[in-house]
Design an enzyme around this catalytic site. Structure first.
Site, PDB file in Angstrom:
ATOM      1  N   ARG A   1       8.399   2.754   4.874  1.00  0.00           N
ATOM      2  CA  ARG A   1       7.332   3.133   3.936  1.00  0.00           C
ATOM      3  C   ARG A   1       5.955   3.015   4.597  1.00  0.00           C
ATOM      4  NH1 ARG A   1       8.371   3.507  -1.506  1.00  0.00           N
ATOM      5  NH2 ARG A   1       6.435   2.489  -2.136  1.00  0.00           N
TER       6      ARG A   1
ATOM      7  N   ALA B   1       0.773  -1.249   0.000  1.00  0.00           N
ATOM      8  CA  ALA B   1       0.000   0.000   0.000  1.00  0.00           C
ATOM      9  C   ALA B   1       0.800   1.293   0.000  1.00  0.00           C
ATOM     10  CB  ALA B   1      -0.955   0.005   1.186  1.00  0.00           C
ATOM     11  N   ALA B   2       2.077   1.269   0.414  1.00  0.00           N
ATOM     12  CA  ALA B   2       2.799   2.543   0.548  1.00  0.00           C
ATOM     13  C   ALA B   2       3.206   3.106  -0.818  1.00  0.00           C
ATOM     14  CB  ALA B   2       4.057   2.340   1.395  1.00  0.00           C
ATOM     15  N   PRO B   3       3.177   4.417  -0.974  1.00  0.00           N
ATOM     16  CA  PRO B   3       2.914   5.453   0.038  1.00  0.00           C
ATOM     17  C   PRO B   3       1.444   5.763   0.281  1.00  0.00           C
ATOM     18  CG  PRO B   3       3.550   6.471  -2.026  1.00  0.00           C
ATOM     19  CD  PRO B   3       3.657   4.987  -2.254  1.00  0.00           C
ATOM     20  N   GLY B   4       0.531   5.106  -0.406  1.00  0.00           N
ATOM     21  CA  GLY B   4      -0.871   5.276  -0.043  1.00  0.00           C
ATOM     22  C   GLY B   4      -1.771   5.849  -1.116  1.00  0.00           C
ATOM     23  N   GLY B   5      -1.267   5.966  -2.340  1.00  0.00           N
ATOM     24  CA  GLY B   5      -2.100   6.525  -3.411  1.00  0.00           C
ATOM     25  C   GLY B   5      -3.386   5.737  -3.601  1.00  0.00           C
TER      26      GLY B   5
ATOM     27  N   ASP C   1      -1.075  -4.207  -5.605  1.00  0.00           N
ATOM     28  CA  ASP C   1      -0.385  -3.261  -6.487  1.00  0.00           C
ATOM     29  C   ASP C   1       1.095  -3.616  -6.361  1.00  0.00           C
ATOM     30  OD1 ASP C   1      -0.176  -1.062  -8.219  1.00  0.00           O
ATOM     31  OD2 ASP C   1       0.314   0.265  -6.549  1.00  0.00           O
TER      32      ASP C   1
ATOM     33  N   CYS D   1       2.909  -1.169 -12.549  1.00  0.00           N
ATOM     34  CA  CYS D   1       3.134   0.028 -13.367  1.00  0.00           C
ATOM     35  C   CYS D   1       4.271  -0.280 -14.340  1.00  0.00           C
ATOM     36  CB  CYS D   1       3.440   1.240 -12.500  1.00  0.00           C
ATOM     37  SG  CYS D   1       4.898   1.047 -11.479  1.00  0.00           S
TER      38      CYS D   1
HETATM   39  N1  SAM Z   1       0.045   0.920  -3.918  1.00  0.00           N
HETATM   40  C1  SAM Z   1       1.046   1.921  -3.642  1.00  0.00           C
HETATM   41  C2  SAM Z   1       0.456   3.288  -3.918  1.00  0.00           C
HETATM   42  O1  SAM Z   1      -0.471   3.410  -4.693  1.00  0.00           O
HETATM   43  O2  SAM Z   1       0.908   4.269  -3.306  1.00  0.00           O
HETATM   44  C3  SAM Z   1       2.310   1.654  -4.422  1.00  0.00           C
HETATM   45  C4  SAM Z   1       2.871   0.304  -4.142  1.00  0.00           C
HETATM   46  S1  SAM Z   1       4.421  -0.030  -4.884  1.00  0.00           S
HETATM   47  C5  SAM Z   1       4.016  -0.243  -6.534  1.00  0.00           C
HETATM   48  C6  SAM Z   1       4.735  -1.652  -4.334  1.00  0.00           C
HETATM   49  C7  SAM Z   1       4.961  -1.802  -2.846  1.00  0.00           C
HETATM   50  O3  SAM Z   1       5.194  -3.182  -2.583  1.00  0.00           O
HETATM   51  C8  SAM Z   1       6.159  -1.066  -2.305  1.00  0.00           C
HETATM   52  O4  SAM Z   1       5.764  -0.172  -1.285  1.00  0.00           O
HETATM   53  C9  SAM Z   1       7.074  -2.148  -1.750  1.00  0.00           C
HETATM   54  O5  SAM Z   1       7.720  -1.784  -0.543  1.00  0.00           O
HETATM   55  C10 SAM Z   1       6.133  -3.299  -1.535  1.00  0.00           C
HETATM   56  N2  SAM Z   1       6.794  -4.618  -1.595  1.00  0.00           N
HETATM   57  C11 SAM Z   1       8.043  -4.910  -1.997  1.00  0.00           C
HETATM   58  N3  SAM Z   1       8.293  -6.219  -1.874  1.00  0.00           N
HETATM   59  C12 SAM Z   1       7.183  -6.778  -1.372  1.00  0.00           C
HETATM   60  C13 SAM Z   1       6.833  -8.102  -1.001  1.00  0.00           C
HETATM   61  N4  SAM Z   1       7.682  -9.110  -1.159  1.00  0.00           N
HETATM   62  N5  SAM Z   1       5.603  -8.307  -0.495  1.00  0.00           N
HETATM   63  C14 SAM Z   1       4.742  -7.277  -0.351  1.00  0.00           C
HETATM   64  N6  SAM Z   1       5.014  -6.017  -0.692  1.00  0.00           N
HETATM   65  C15 SAM Z   1       6.226  -5.767  -1.189  1.00  0.00           C
END
Ligand code: SAM
Length: 546
Positions: free
Chosen positions: A133, A105-109, A173, A226
Site C-alpha cells: 500500500r 496514509a495509503a492510498p493517499g487521499g 486516519d 470511517c
Molecule cells: N488515510 C488514507 C487515505 O485517505 O487514503 C486511508 C487510510 S486507511 C483508513 C488506514 C490505513 O492504516 C491502511 O492503509 C492500513 O494499512 C493502515 N494500518 C493498518 N494497521 C495499522 C497499524 N497497526 N498502524 C498503522 N497503520 C495501520
C-alpha cells in the site's frame, strides 16, 4: 449488497434512536463520490456537478461520470475521493511551511489533500505500514505532482521513537471497522463482526499512543475513522484523553456540517451528502511559538538543523551559501571546473554515473535574486540544455589516455537546481540529495531518514544511468507545459497510445521532450529520427478506455 449484520443494526438503533430508520434508508442510497482537482478545474469540469461544502476544492461527481478511466485522471488532474473522506484534512487545516505527518496514509487521499493545502511548502511525511500500500501511496503522490512529500513504510512506534515532538500536525486516519463504507463496499458489510469495533479500538489506541509522541508542544492531532460506532470514535478519543493530560479537544466548524462538540464531528449519511466519517481535533499543551513562524524567525532552516553533518558543502567542499547557486547553475551550462559546457561536447566525458558521491547533500535556499525568489533565467532554456549536454558516451581515448572525468556529482547537482527552479511551486527551498544514482529534491525541512524504510525520499529529478542521465517520470509530473523547452502536445487519441507505452511518429527537435495532453503532463518522450520514443515507466503504462 449483503444484508447488514444484526448486531450492527442493534448498535445503530441504540445510538440513533428515532433517526435510525432514516439512517438505514440512507445506507441503501448511492455513495457520494467526489473528486478534488490538483491541476486547475478544466480537466475536472466535465465530471462534476457541485461543491462539497466542507472541503475546499472538493466536488461531487455527476451521475454516470467515469473520471477514473480518463487521461486526465492518469495525468494527475484530480484525486477521486468519497466526499466525507475529505473531512479529516479539512479539519486539520495544514498550512504552508508546516511539518505534517500522515501516519496511516495509503492510498493517499488525505495526504494529497494535505499537500494541496500546504502548496508545496513545508514537509509532508506520508507513512503507511503496509509495504504494498505504501508503494501505491507513493505512486499516487507522484501522479498528482506533489513536490514536498516523503513516503515511508514504517510502524508508528518506530517513528515516535525517532522524531518525538517534531510535527506541527499529525493525522491518524485509523484502520477501523469501516461501517462508513457499507453503502459502497459489499466486502465491508461481510467482513464486519460484533467484535470488530473493540478489536479496532485496541489497535487505534496503540497508534494514537505513538502519534501523541510525534506532536510538538502546541501542535495538533487529528484522529479520524470511517466508521459509525461510538466505541472506535468517542470511545477511542475519551480513552486517549484520559491517558494524555497534555492533550485537549479543540473546537472547529466546517461549512455544511456545523460546529464540533468536544472537538468531534461526524458525518451521518442521513444528514449530509457523504458516506460516513468521524474526526476529532486535539491540541497538545504548550507554546504555539514552536511552529513554522518561530522556526523561520530564528533564522534557521530546518535543513540546516538536520543537515547530515556534511555542512551542505558543494563539490569543492565550500559551504553552499543560501542564494548563491541558481544563477551559476542555470544561467548556462558549465562543467565542474567552471568552463562553459557546450552542447554536444559530452562524448569525451566520463559516464555521468562515475564518481557519484552517494548521500551527498546540499541545501538550496532562495534564488540568486534574493531568498525565496525564482532564478531570473527561464528554466525552460536550461533543463533540456543540461540534459543534452551531460555526458552521454563512454570516455574517449586519446593517445592511449582516458579523458579526465568531470565531477559528475557536481554536474548532476547543477542540473537538479535547474529542475527544481522550474517546478511550479512557490519559491521555497528544497535540498538536493543523491540517493545512489538518483537525484532527489527533498523538502528542506525533512528530518533525517537514515535507517528508516523509505519508499520515496522526495521528488525524484534525475537518474544517472551507466553512460547517460535521464529525467525521472516524477519530474515530468511536477512540471507544467512551458517549463521544458521541448514539449509535445498530444491529441486524446495520441495520449491514450502514449499512456499505453507506444512510441509516436512525430517530427521535432531531437532530445528530451515533455509530453502533455490538454495542458497536463504525461511523462517524458525522447524525440529522435521522426519518432517520439516513450519513456513512461513500464509499471505505469495502461490501456485506458474513457
Ligand atoms: N488515510 C488514507 C487515505 O485517505 O487514503 C486511508 C487510510 S486507511 C483508513 C488506514 C490505513 O492504516 C491502511 O492503509 C492500513 O494499512 C493502515 N494500518 C493498518 N494497521 C495499522 C497499524 N497497526 N498502524 C498503522 N497503520 C495501520
Amino acid at each position: 449488497m449483503p444484508e447488514l449484520k444484526t448486531a450492527f443494526i442493534a448498535n445503530m438503533r441504540a445510538l440513533l434512536g428515532e433517526e435510525a430508520g432514516a439512517f438505514f434508508r440512507a445506507l441503501e442510497e448511492a455513495p457520494s463520490l467526489a473528486l478534488r482537482p490538483h491541476q486547475g478545474m478544466e480537466a475536472a469540469a466535465p465530471f462534476i456537478e457541485g461543491a462539497v461544502p466542507w472541503a475546499e476544492g472538493g466536488f461531487y461527481l455527476r451521475p454516470g461520470a467515469r473520471p477514473g478511466a480518463s487521461v486526465a485522471h492518469w495525468a494527475g488532474a484530480f484525486y477521486l475521493q468519497e466526499a466525507s473522506a475529505m473531512l479529516p484534512a479539512a479539519a486539520l487545516q495544514a498550512k504552508p511551511g508546516e511539518r505534517v505527518l500522515d501516519l496511516c496514509a495509503a492510498p493517499g487521499g488525505k495526504s494529497s489533500q494535505l499537500a494541496l493545502a500546504m502548496g508545496g511548502e513545508g514537509v509532508l511525511i506520508a507513512n503507511e505500514v503496509d509495504a504494498a500500500r505504501a508503494r501505491v501511496l507513493a505512486a499516487n503522490l507522484e501522479r498528482l505532482g506533489v513536490t514536498n512529500a516523503v513516503v515511508l513504510n514504517e510502524t508508528p512506534a518506530r517513528l515516535a521513537a525517532r522524531w518525538p515532538g517534531y510535527f506541527d500536525a499529525v493525522l491518524v486516519d485509523a484502520p477501523c471497522s469501516g461501517e462508513g463504507m457499507f453503502r459502497r463496499e459489499a466486502q465491508s458489510r461481510e467482513a464486519w463482526t460484533d467484535a470488530a469495533p473493540r478489536g479496532c479500538a485496541k489497535r487505534q489506541a496503540e497508534i494514537l499512543e505513538a502519534a501523541a509522541k510525534l506532536v510538538r508542544p502546541g501542535g495538533r492531532l487529528l484522529y479520524s475513522t470511517c466508521t459509525f460506532n461510538d466505541v472506535e470514535n468517542e470511545g477511542s478519543v475519551a480513552n486517549f484523553l484520559q491517558d494524555h493530560a497534555d492533550f485537549a479537544p479543540e473546537e472547529f466548524a466546517l461549512p455544511g456540517l456545523g460546529a464540533s462538540r468536544g472537538g468531534m464531528l461526524r458525518i451521518w449519511p442521513q444528514r449530509a451528502r457523504g458516506d460516513g466519517q468521524f474526526a476529532a481535533l486535539l491540541r497538545r499543551a504548550g507554546s504555539a511559538g514552536d511552529g513554522p513562524e518561530a522556526r523561520a524567525g530564528a533564522g534557521l532552516t530546518a535543513g540546516e538543523v538536520f543537515a547530515r553533518g556534511d555542512g551542505g558543502g558543494e563539490a569543492a567542499g565550500r559551504p553552499f551559501a543560501r542564494g548563491d547557486g541558481e544563477k551559476r547553475a542555470c544561467d548556462g551550462a558549465v562543467d565542474a571546473a567552471g568552463r562553459p559546457f557546450a552542447r554536444g561536447d559530452g562524448a569525451e566525458q566520463a559516464p555521468a554515473g562515475a564518481g557519484l558521491d552517494a548521500g551527498e547533500v546540499f541545501a538550496r535556499g532562495g534564488g540568486a535574486d534574493g531568498p525565496g525568489s525564482r532564478p531570473s533565467v527561464h528554466p525552460a532554456a536550461s533543463i533540456d540544455m543540461w540534459l543534452d549536454a551531460l555526458p552521454k558516451a563512454r570516455p574517449a581515448r586519446r593517445a592511449g589516455k582516458t579523458a579526465p572525468a568531470p565531477d559528475a556529482a557536481a554536474l548532476l547537482r547543477a542540473l537538479g537546481e535547474c529542475a527544481v527552479a522550474a517546478l511550479p511551486v512557490s519559491p521555497q527551498s528544497a535540498r538536493l540529495h543523491l540517493e545512489g544514482r538518483r537525484l532527489i529534491a527533498a523538502p528542506l525541512d525533512a528530518p533525517e531518514l537514515d535507517g528508516l524504510r523509505v519508499v520515496s525520499p522526495g521528488l525524484a529529478l534525475l537518474r544517472a544511468e551507466t553512460a547517460r542521465v535521464e529525467p525521472e517520470h516524477a519530474l515530468a509530473m511536477a512540471l507544467l507545459p512551458g517549463m521544458a523547452r521541448r514539449a509535445a502536445a498530444l491529441t486524446e487519441e495520441e495520449a491514450l497510445a502514449f499512456i499505453a507505452g507506444e512510441a509516436l511518429p512525430r517530427e521535432g527537435e531531437a532530445g528530451w521532450t515533455l509530453v502533455t495532453h490538454a495542458g497536463l503532463p504525461l511523462g517524458w518522450g525522447k524525440q529522435a529520427g521522426g519518432m517520439l520514443k516513450n519513456h513512461v515507466p513500464k509499471g505505469l503504462r495502461a490501456r485506458l478506455h474513457p
